[in-house]
Design an enzyme around this catalytic site. Sequence first.
Site, PDB file in Angstrom:
ATOM      1  N   CYS A 203     -16.873 -28.351  15.232  1.00 56.22           N
ATOM      2  CA  CYS A 203     -18.291 -28.597  15.506  1.00 56.22           C
ATOM      3  C   CYS A 203     -18.634 -30.054  15.229  1.00 56.22           C
ATOM      4  CB  CYS A 203     -19.139 -27.674  14.627  1.00 56.22           C
ATOM      5  SG  CYS A 203     -20.902 -28.052  14.659  1.00 56.22           S
ATOM      6  N   GLY A 204     -19.177 -30.736  16.216  1.00 57.95           N
ATOM      7  CA  GLY A 204     -19.534 -32.145  16.064  1.00 57.95           C
ATOM      8  C   GLY A 204     -20.563 -32.379  14.974  1.00 57.95           C
TER       9      GLY A 204
END
Length: 121
Positions: free
Chosen positions: A12-13
């Site tokens: 997840c960024g």
Amino acid sequence: MHPITIYHNPRCGTSRNTLALLRERGFEPEVIEYLHTPPSRETLRALIAATGQPTLALVRTKEALFTELGLDAPGVTDAQLVDAMLAHPILMNRPIVVTPLGTRLCRPAEQVLEILPAQDA
């Protein structure tokens, strides 16, 4: 050094950015990859309560599984949402950061700055 924990998903960024913000400010948090090491029911309930947000705020409602499990139906209870997150950790919204100053769902990542303690001299 102050204890800080991040419930993290490296894919997840936002989670990666939050972890990077912590490290840029000199903190090395305990990193819990919750997909591999999900929290217990008690821990998850405590995290939800500590954020001060409704349970639904900590659920990934855009995850296909959310609809597949019928969690978008009227009348779904907090207990059902917690059960679903425990059975399917991918449904947990992330990252959740715990510091001595509070607990936040850090979306956007910069929300972590609100709960960072002052650095020791």
